[in-house]
Design a protein around this motif. Structure first.
Motif, PDB file in Angstrom:
ATOM      1  N   TRP A  96      48.835  19.285  37.917  1.00 18.93           N
ATOM      2  CA  TRP A  96      49.631  19.093  36.704  1.00 18.93           C
ATOM      3  C   TRP A  96      49.048  19.833  35.503  1.00 18.93           C
ATOM      4  O   TRP A  96      49.546  19.722  34.404  1.00 18.93           O
TER       5      TRP A  96
ATOM      6  N   PRO B 177      54.319   9.522  38.964  1.00 22.07           N
ATOM      7  CA  PRO B 177      55.604   9.327  39.652  1.00 22.07           C
ATOM      8  C   PRO B 177      55.770   7.897  40.177  1.00 22.07           C
ATOM      9  O   PRO B 177      56.881   7.359  40.169  1.00 22.07           O
ATOM     10  N   SER B 244      62.398   9.406  33.027  1.00 22.52           N
ATOM     11  CA  SER B 244      61.242   9.662  33.895  1.00 22.52           C
ATOM     12  C   SER B 244      61.302  11.068  34.481  1.00 22.52           C
ATOM     13  O   SER B 244      60.274  11.712  34.654  1.00 22.52           O
ATOM     14  N   ARG B 245      62.511  11.559  34.757  1.00 23.09           N
ATOM     15  CA  ARG B 245      62.614  12.945  35.238  1.00 23.09           C
ATOM     16  C   ARG B 245      62.088  13.898  34.177  1.00 23.09           C
ATOM     17  O   ARG B 245      61.371  14.848  34.470  1.00 23.09           O
ATOM     18  N   VAL B 248      58.171  13.595  34.080  1.00 19.32           N
ATOM     19  CA  VAL B 248      57.509  14.216  35.220  1.00 19.32           C
ATOM     20  C   VAL B 248      57.676  15.726  35.178  1.00 19.32           C
ATOM     21  O   VAL B 248      56.760  16.484  35.463  1.00 19.32           O
ATOM     22  N   GLU B 251      55.278  17.302  32.878  1.00 22.96           N
ATOM     23  CA  GLU B 251      53.919  17.277  33.372  1.00 22.96           C
ATOM     24  C   GLU B 251      53.659  18.362  34.407  1.00 22.96           C
ATOM     25  O   GLU B 251      52.578  18.886  34.510  1.00 22.96           O
ATOM     26  N   LYS B 252      54.708  18.651  35.181  1.00 20.69           N
ATOM     27  CA  LYS B 252      54.480  19.554  36.314  1.00 20.69           C
ATOM     28  C   LYS B 252      54.333  20.987  35.869  1.00 20.69           C
ATOM     29  O   LYS B 252      54.787  21.378  34.836  1.00 20.69           O
TER      30      LYS B 252
END
Lengths: 265, 252
Positions: A96, B177, B244-245, B248, B251-252
């Motif tokens: 990440w 997640p 939340s999508r 995440v 973050e990715k």
């Protein structure tokens, strides 16, 4: 190495037990004694289960042992320390985080502020040839590039001792050869001492001043070979008859052990 | 074209089944004069009346506030318990059985108890939401803590990272997640608990409306409220999923 300087690593009579599921204690390492001089490049090679990775973890200070001692730069090892940095077989990059954040991770946990640690990271990214990949994520890079990031992360904390745990074993054969010469190139410009774990005979001989051969059950040192090939080592080195001879010798020793093992199994 | 056509492409089968269901409802409702099944058009008309008259506004607000307070509490409490369980074997063994029991127990049985303790006020409904959602949040938080690759933790350790730094830089992002999945499930369960509790308590919120219209056999209004609740739950879960999508993805 001068008389007054303690060696980079000094391992003596190291013994380690593992608890087995049945509660029986199994010996993982027995009486291992080994020295890595300052600025020296030492490889450890041996069959699976000879405890070479275990030993590297103990030198890194993340695993304890039962008997004997490990000293790094003259000081007994009691845990991880700022003078040591590890490069991992699995790369162990944080998926990440961007490349630059991964490279500066070791500095972050030491409390260095972002602008300072980014400045250090940029220099190292340039030295491993990844200056243009600061903002990429690990999964966008090839295996070889990911391990360059792993190497840069280790070098970023300016260690005196580099611990490398089969760093190139998950990388394709051609890229691996290039990484080997690049590693030697970087190492030759520093006074780093390196302890390098590997499965590959040619890799051990090509890189090292000294190749330590270990046997298994329990892990012990069987041979220590001085590699008298001239430096700098280049692609020519791989065709040097002495290189072929030394690689052949290491293989002979390992083959004997592995065949014995297979018969025992 | 654009988003409309892509929406139709992705959800076409659903829209089709929805239209078929609506049509069936309408036809059956009109042809058989059942008091228990008024035609959809009557329900929608009732829905509009309820909405326009403001009869659902106060209950909707009441329910939403109780849901929000309950979820925030659940998230805080559940994360705390779950993180403790994920990081410490002692806490896991000490609290794990309660969490497992709470996950499968019919929490609705506790609503009368809450009612006796907290009275008719919002506290009872908040407690109900917590009871329904806290255990799934805790379970997922515990999983989140165990989800991180041990090799990454070893790496962080080797660089001298403190326990806190390992938590912040490795365990938390690796577990994100799972945390978010726990939150999503917690919201779904929380809505369920809230409405269940309200129906039981009978005079408050959306569930109170269900009880009110149900007892007087005002079927079109009853269906209108049920429809509202179903849409409400879907929106609540959809909202959390979207958030939340976003988190995440960032973050990715």
């Amino acid at each position: 190495m001068t008389e007054t300087q303690a060696p980079a690593i000094s391992i003596s009579n190291l013994t380690k037990f593992y608890g087995s599921p049945k509660g029986r204690r199994m010996k993982a390492l027995e009486n291992v004694t080994l020295t890595v001089g300052r600025g020296e490049f030492v490889s450890i090679i041996g069959p699976s289960g000879c405890g070479k990775t275990t030993m590297l973890k103990m030198v890194g200070g993340i695993l304890g042992w039962d008997e004997g001692s490990i000293e790094v730069l003259g000081k007994p090892v009691t845990g991880p320390g700022p003078e040591r940095a590890t490069v991992f077989q699995s790369f162990a990059l944080l998926p990440w985080m961007t490349v630059i954040d991964n490279v500066s991770f070791g500095l972050k946990v030491r409390g260095m502020a972002k602008p300072e640690r980014y400045a250090v990271a940029r220099k190292l990214l340039a030295s491993v040839g990844l200056a243009d990949f600061e903002t990429s994520y690990p999964r966008q890079l090839s295996g070889g590039m990911q391990q360059r990031v792993g190497l840069a992360r280790a070098l970023a904390v300016s260690p005196q001792l580099l611990l490398m745990d089969e760093p190139f074993s998950a990388i394709d054969a051609q890229t691996r050869l290039i990484l080997q010469t690049d590693l030697l190139d970087i190492w030759s410009k520093t006074d780093l001492s390196v302890l390098f774990i590997t499965h590959a005979m040619d890799e051990a001989v090509f890189l090292s001043d000294k190749v330590v051969i270990m046997g298994a059950r329990p892990g012990h040192v069987t041979d220590i070979i001085d590699v008298d090939l001239p430096r700098p080592r280049t692609e020519e080195t791989r065709r040097d008859p002495r290189f072929v001879e030394l690689t052949g010798f290491v293989w002979d020793r390992l083959r004997g052990m592995i065949q014995q093992d297979e018969r025992a199994a | 074209m654009g988003w409309l056509s892509s929406l139709a492409y992705r959800n076409g089968p659903f829209l089709l089944s929805l239209a078929a269901l609506a049509l069936l409802w309408e036809v059956v409702g009109r042809s058989i004069d059942l008091i228990t099944l008024p035609p959809l058009s009557a329900v929608l008309a009732a829905f509009y009346d309820l909405w326009a008259s403001g009869a659902v506004t106060a209950p909707l607000l009441d329910s939403t506030l109780a849901l929000l307070y309950g979820l925030v509490l659940s998230l805080a409490l559940g994360s705390l318990i779950g993180i403790g369980m994920g990081l410490s074997r002692f806490v896991d063994v000490a609290l794990g059985p309660y969490v497992k029991a709470g996950l499968s127990a019919p929490m609705i049985a506790f609503v009368p108890v809450f009612l006796m303790i907290f009275g008719i006020g919002p506290a009872t409904r908040i407690a109900t939401v917590v009871a329904f959602s806290v255990f799934i949040v805790a379970t997922n938080a515990a999983t989140a803590m165990r989800a991180s690759d041990p090799r990454l933790i070893e790496m962080a350790h080797s660089f001298g990272a403190s326990r806190w730094a390992i938590f912040r830089d490795v365990r938390l992002p690796a577990g994100a997640p799972y945390f978010l999945a726990g939150l999503r499930l917690g919201v779904a369960r929380g809505v369920k608990g809230l409405i269940n509790g309200e129906v039981l308590i009978a005079i408050i919120g959306l569930g109170g409306l269900v009880k009110k219209y149900g007892t007087v056999f005002s079927m079109d209004q009853l269906y209108a409220v049920i429809l509202l609740i179903v849409v409400y739950a879907a929106i609540a879960v959809g909202l959390v999923s979207a958030v939340s999508r976003l988190l995440v993805a960032e973050e990715k």
